[in-house]
Design a protein around this motif. Sequence first.
Motif, short mmCIF file in Angstrom:
data_model
loop_
_atom_site.label_atom_id
_atom_site.label_comp_id
_atom_site.label_asym_id
_atom_site.label_seq_id
_atom_site.Cartn_x
_atom_site.Cartn_y
_atom_site.Cartn_z
N LEU A 250 0.82 -1.23 0.00
CA LEU A 250 0.00 0.00 0.00
C LEU A 250 0.84 1.27 0.00
CD1 LEU A 250 -2.88 -1.06 2.41
CD2 LEU A 250 -3.00 -0.75 -0.08
N ALA A 251 2.17 1.10 0.07
CA ALA A 251 3.04 2.30 0.04
C ALA A 251 2.81 3.07 -1.26
CB ALA A 251 4.49 1.90 0.18
N GLY A 252 2.59 2.32 -2.31
CA GLY A 252 2.31 2.93 -3.62
C GLY A 252 3.36 3.93 -4.05
N GLY A 253 4.58 3.69 -3.61
CA GLY A 253 5.68 4.59 -4.02
C GLY A 253 5.65 5.92 -3.30
N GLN A 254 4.71 6.10 -2.37
CA GLN A 254 4.57 7.39 -1.69
C GLN A 254 5.26 7.45 -0.34
OE1 GLN A 254 2.60 9.93 -3.25
NE2 GLN A 254 2.93 8.43 -4.88
N LEU A 255 5.58 6.26 0.22
CA LEU A 255 6.15 6.25 1.59
C LEU A 255 7.57 5.70 1.53
CD1 LEU A 255 3.12 4.73 3.61
CD2 LEU A 255 3.67 7.14 3.21
N ASP A 256 8.47 6.28 2.36
CA ASP A 256 9.84 5.75 2.40
C ASP A 256 9.84 4.35 3.00
OD1 ASP A 256 10.48 8.16 1.44
OD2 ASP A 256 11.48 8.95 3.24
N LEU A 257 10.68 3.49 2.41
CA LEU A 257 10.75 2.10 2.88
C LEU A 257 12.14 1.77 3.36
CD1 LEU A 257 8.71 0.30 0.03
CD2 LEU A 257 7.85 1.15 2.23
N PHE A 258 12.26 0.86 4.29
CA PHE A 258 13.51 0.32 4.81
C PHE A 258 14.11 -0.64 3.77
CE2 PHE A 258 16.51 -0.30 8.00
CZ PHE A 258 16.61 -1.60 8.46
N ARG A 259 15.38 -1.10 4.00
CA ARG A 259 16.03 -1.93 2.98
C ARG A 259 15.28 -3.25 2.70
NH1 ARG A 259 19.81 -1.91 7.35
NH2 ARG A 259 19.59 -3.77 8.65
N ASN A 260 14.49 -3.71 3.67
CA ASN A 260 13.75 -4.97 3.44
C ASN A 260 12.31 -4.71 3.01
OD1 ASN A 260 12.52 -4.11 5.82
ND2 ASN A 260 12.19 -6.22 6.53
N GLY A 261 11.97 -3.43 2.77
CA GLY A 261 10.64 -3.12 2.26
C GLY A 261 9.65 -2.69 3.32
N ALA A 262 10.07 -2.69 4.60
CA ALA A 262 9.15 -2.25 5.68
C ALA A 262 8.94 -0.75 5.61
CB ALA A 262 9.73 -2.64 7.04
N PHE A 263 7.78 -0.29 6.09
CA PHE A 263 7.54 1.16 6.17
C PHE A 263 8.56 1.74 7.15
CE2 PHE A 263 3.87 1.19 3.66
CZ PHE A 263 2.92 0.28 4.11
N LEU A 264 9.28 2.75 6.72
CA LEU A 264 10.27 3.39 7.59
C LEU A 264 9.53 4.37 8.51
CD1 LEU A 264 13.35 3.29 7.85
CD2 LEU A 264 13.50 5.18 6.24
N VAL A 265 9.68 4.19 9.83
CA VAL A 265 8.97 5.08 10.76
C VAL A 265 9.94 5.69 11.75
CG1 VAL A 265 6.76 3.87 10.60
CG2 VAL A 265 8.42 3.18 12.35
N ASP A 266 9.54 6.81 12.36
CA ASP A 266 10.35 7.43 13.40
C ASP A 266 9.88 6.91 14.77
OD1 ASP A 266 8.51 10.60 13.15
OD2 ASP A 266 7.98 8.69 14.08
N LYS A 267 10.38 7.54 15.85
CA LYS A 267 10.05 6.99 17.17
C LYS A 267 8.60 7.30 17.58
CE LYS A 267 14.54 6.41 19.39
NZ LYS A 267 15.33 6.71 20.60
N HIS A 268 7.91 8.05 16.72
CA HIS A 268 6.48 8.27 16.97
C HIS A 268 5.63 7.33 16.11
CE1 HIS A 268 8.42 12.09 18.19
NE2 HIS A 268 7.51 12.06 19.15
N GLN A 269 6.33 6.41 15.44
CA GLN A 269 5.71 5.47 14.48
C GLN A 269 5.18 6.18 13.23
OE1 GLN A 269 6.89 2.57 16.78
NE2 GLN A 269 5.89 2.05 14.90
#
Length: 444
Positions: A250-269
């Motif tokens: 569902l990232a649809g190219g709009q959200l930054d992803l981690f090297r394994n494809g997980a949604f990259l989040v900060d400490k606030h998720q």
Amino acid sequence: MSKIVVVGANHAGTAALNTILDNYKGNEVVAFDSNSNISFLGCGMALWIGGQISGPEGLFYSNKEKLEDKGARIYMETPVEAIDYDKRIVHAKGKDGTEYHESYDKLILATGSVPIIPKIEGIELKNVQLVKLYQNAAEVIEKLKDESIKDVVVVGAGYIGVELAEAFVRNGKEVTVIDCVDTCLSGYYDKDFTDIMRENLRNHGVKLAFGETVQKMEGKDKVEKVITDKGEHKADMVIMAIGFRPNTTLAGGQLDLFRNGAFLVDKHQQTSQKDVYAVGDCATVYDNSIQEVNYIALASNAVRSGIVAAHNSCGNELESVGVQGSNGISIWGLHMLSTGLTLAKAEKLGIKAAAVDYEDYQKPAFIEKNNQKVKIRIVYDKDSRVVLGAQMTSEYDISMGLHMFSLAIQEKVTIDKLKLVDLFFLPHFNQPYSYIALAALKAE
Ligand SMILES: Cc1cc2nc3c(=O)[nH]c(=O)nc-3n(C[C@H](O)[C@H](O)[C@H](O)COP(=O)(O)OP(=O)(O)OC[C@H]3O[C@@H](n4cnc5c(N)ncnc54)[C@H](O)[C@@H]3O)c2cc1C
Ligand SMILES: NC(=O)c1ccc[n+]([C@@H]2O[C@H](COP(=O)([O-])OP(=O)(O)OC[C@H]3O[C@@H](n4cnc5c(N)ncnc54)[C@H](O)[C@@H]3O)[C@@H](O)[C@H]2O)c1
């Protein structure tokens, strides 16, 4: 007040929903889940297959009705198909074809993970089973009623594979476990510990095929054998347990992803998009043992991250304290627990790490009953002296000990502080000289 949409309502999504509904009245809360059930505790699958629990009823702690009683709108068997992050609209479709277009002020993605399925010949044969969902477990249980299923091959000797190996032996099957690495549980323990677990498996009749890579599976319509680079293994059923990958289509190219494809989040998720949060197996974590972002898929992380995102999505700023991947396994009564880095992992990361080991009885020798040996390893950074990881194994319940090490890593406690830490003594519980302090005292 806001309109909050949650995509995925399993452990992470349900934790977020309950936190919002219990603490922040007045929000409009909507959730979609593609499954027909939620909150299935996968950890119970092995206990159910192995007959250690009577059935699956207790393996659920939430459902659509409970969440709707708290005021949420919950759509089950209704996968979200796309998200317009600019217009802030979630598009979903029910199994009856009904379409939903829900706007959101805040969005929480809890889409979890999906099993890794290798592209090999024969993977589509009957009785090649995935083991993620309640439905997978129910299907295995049903199939095991067929007496002709005698030989079970488990591919993957990680947590699920090892737990299920025990379950199928308890179910009276001949079990072979294959892993491409030359041992089991290599992601969580150093060799001294994995050797103990492999001995435990072997002593209970599990055939170990470590250091073998599955090349294909053979059979007419049902699987009959597994072919590896080292040989072949008879199989009436194959269990695929080679890990999960984050489910982030569902990232649809709009959200930054981690090297394994997980949604990259900060400490606030929060993801790279404001007001869009991601939690659980689909998202990264902050790993205190390496002081960096990482990916560690655990129900415990899923629940905590769901809680953090819930508070932040309701305007109450809360930071995650990070995780260290604390986890445990118990196989035929042998408990094995770990947190943070193994020595092997630390060295692979180029950290100047060292380990101290100790083995002792839990209680003084004069306690003749329920007094088992404990083996402990503490991994620490030789320069900073900070504790990086710990591994423990015993037939005694050592879980509280591991919690202490988890906190030690989180709070950057040094191995030297552990030498003289205040640990109570009572012969019913432990020894005057605790193996924790005695291990730490060995640190040069
Ligand atoms: C057999 C087994 C044993 C385990 N044992 C343990 C254990 O002992 N301890 C531990 O800490 N962890 C354990 N785990 C791992 C733990 O189950 C996972 O870490 C946890 O399930 C993650 O929760 P989650 O909600 O993030 O993701 P998931 O559980 O994967 O849930 C994601 C949810 O999102 C829904 N979804 C996905 N995409 C969409 C979409 N597009 N639209 C709508 N809904 C969607 C799915 O239907 C699902 O309900 C085990 C896992 C398994 C399989
Ligand atoms: N007790 C617990 O905390 C617990 C229990 C079950 C699952 N989980 C979590 O659920 C997730 C999934 O568990 P899992 O056991 O599937 O993953 P895992 O990462 O624990 O184990 C996967 C295993 O498969 C092996 N492998 C990978 N590719 C292979 C291949 N092509 N052929 C043969 N072997 C291969 C790996 O070497 C590894 O040993 C993990 O994050 C795990 O931590 C936790």
